[in-house]
Design a protein around this motif. Sequence first.
Motif, PDB file in Angstrom:
ATOM      1  N   GLY A 196      -1.024   9.164  -4.613  1.00 26.31           N
ATOM      2  CA  GLY A 196      -2.126   8.890  -5.518  1.00 26.31           C
ATOM      3  C   GLY A 196      -1.686   8.572  -6.933  1.00 26.31           C
ATOM      4  N   GLU A 197      -0.376   8.533  -7.155  1.00 25.54           N
ATOM      5  CA  GLU A 197       0.143   8.247  -8.499  1.00 25.54           C
ATOM      6  C   GLU A 197      -0.174   6.817  -8.927  1.00 25.54           C
ATOM      7  N   ASP A 198      -0.046   5.878  -7.986  1.00 23.09           N
ATOM      8  CA  ASP A 198      -0.344   4.470  -8.264  1.00 23.09           C
ATOM      9  C   ASP A 198      -1.721   4.150  -7.689  1.00 23.09           C
ATOM     10  N   GLY A 199      -2.730   4.087  -8.545  1.00 23.79           N
ATOM     11  CA  GLY A 199      -4.095   3.856  -8.086  1.00 23.79           C
ATOM     12  C   GLY A 199      -4.478   2.399  -7.974  1.00 23.79           C
ATOM     13  N   ASN A 200      -3.622   1.488  -8.455  1.00 24.05           N
ATOM     14  CA  ASN A 200      -3.889   0.047  -8.373  1.00 24.05           C
ATOM     15  C   ASN A 200      -2.585  -0.657  -8.002  1.00 24.05           C
ATOM     16  N   PRO A 201      -2.136  -0.497  -6.745  1.00 21.84           N
ATOM     17  CA  PRO A 201      -0.794  -0.933  -6.377  1.00 21.84           C
ATOM     18  C   PRO A 201      -0.650  -2.422  -6.045  1.00 21.84           C
ATOM     19  N   ILE A 202      -1.746  -3.122  -5.801  1.00 20.20           N
ATOM     20  CA  ILE A 202      -1.637  -4.512  -5.341  1.00 20.20           C
ATOM     21  C   ILE A 202      -0.869  -5.388  -6.332  1.00 20.20           C
TER      22      ILE A 202
END
Length: 536
Positions: free
Chosen positions: A310-316
């Motif tokens: 959940g650390e990277d909430g916008n990984p795209i």
Amino acid sequence: MSATDNEPQVAPRATPATAQGGTAGPASSAEDAELLAALGYEQKFDRKVSLWANFALGFVYLSPLVGVVSLFALGLATAGGPSILWIGIVGVGQFLVALVFGEVVSQFPLAGGLYQWVRRLWNGRYAWFTAWTYICCITIGITSTALFSSDFVASLFAGTTDEPGITSTPAERLWIAIGMTIVCLVCNLFGTRTLALISKIGLAAELIGIVLVGFYLLIFERHNSISIFFETSSSNHDSYFSAFIAASLVGLFLFYGFEACGEIAEEVPNPARSIPRAMQLTVAVGGVAALFAFVGYALAAPDLDSILSGEDGNPIPSILQASVGTVGTKLVLLVILTSFIAGVMSQQAAASRITFSFARDNMFPGSRIFSKITSKHRVPRNALLAVNVVPLLIFVFVYYSPDSLTKIAAFQMLAGYAAFMMVVLAALRMRLKGWRPAGAWTLGRWGFTVNVAALAYGILGMVLLAWPTGDSDTAFVDRWIALIGFLIVSAVGLVYLLTVKPERQSTAPEGDAIEVAERLRSRAALATSTTGEKAA
């Protein structure tokens, strides 16, 4: 214009019956108008939306690309790789719903979709509450889609996308959402042809964003094993079962929008045949595309652990940056933004058509205003303007409460599923009373079984959407926010319905599905007899 008689006269022309016992839909605009007149209404719109454009409209409303990029991180952070299974589970269930909708819209190809269907399957009061629930759903849909786009717009215009988790500030989110809503509204005001064109562009953007990018990621940028889709993980729930249930949002949020194909039925040539096909294509192609996109991004993620935690909430954006570089990332983000624009446009169109249809039957406050069609572009301009008022207000609310977006979206989907199930329930009730669908497209003897299965699935979906979110430490209201929001909206609607009694102001046909089916069969039999006599 509403009908003035509960038994509208059926136009004399007809087309041959289908093998399933239904009647064929009209092949020309003249016959489309005749069928519409037989259902109690005059032709007001231009029929410029082809089967391809109708499918494109439903597809960009469902928008597998937007759905995946918006929910990808949520699914993986909630339940890990197995969250992808919900795309298949929900896809099958919603395909059953699409089959039921197909039979209904084939007999009643009317603007306003769900509202008109349940009115003819049950009565005006039931239709009013269905429409109220559904309009609330789509209104929030416009809101959430515009707001979800903000992070991708921020990434598009950022100098680089090297760092994970690029997100928009509350102020940026507010202005981006307002700007997108206004741009889409202006485009919609230019009429059905513009809507169809942008829907096709959105479809092309979706396919490019999913197929081309997906293939590239799968072939050249695989960093993870396929085994990740079988490895359970959860960092936010007490048990994996609760985590997996929470991850159902990946599928439940994704598979809606196919009903938009029917909302513009009076703008589609030969709607009785083409709209059921468009709905089914939307769910089937959208589901396959969503699976493909989810797999591609998951296997290409260079830092999967940060997404799972959940650390990277916008990984795209960071996945794209690592795979195709800055220029490639900007191009893909531009494609994604195109999909967002097409999605908001299709939601605005669907909401305005059901509002127009509602008002045309004198079932809506200010009916005379909202039932007007512009003379030049043939669009319900006042309805279009009205359905964007609440989203603008919610944008301001989210500005002051940034964490409320996912809660708003949760209510949206529960309301949407409830409206869907009202249609499915009404169809099943009418079947038990003897209704045999008589549109150009029917399921024949499988209709009853599919109807029951679709209702069972829909009830399960509503339970999952109302299921409390978060762990035991989460506040009560936050855990039950979807159900609480739905109950409040339902209570407001019921109070208005029971006190004002808007259905008494309408003379439009209602509860006549069996009678209409019989007349359509008689009409088809007469056409077949006439054709035979001419041949002899």
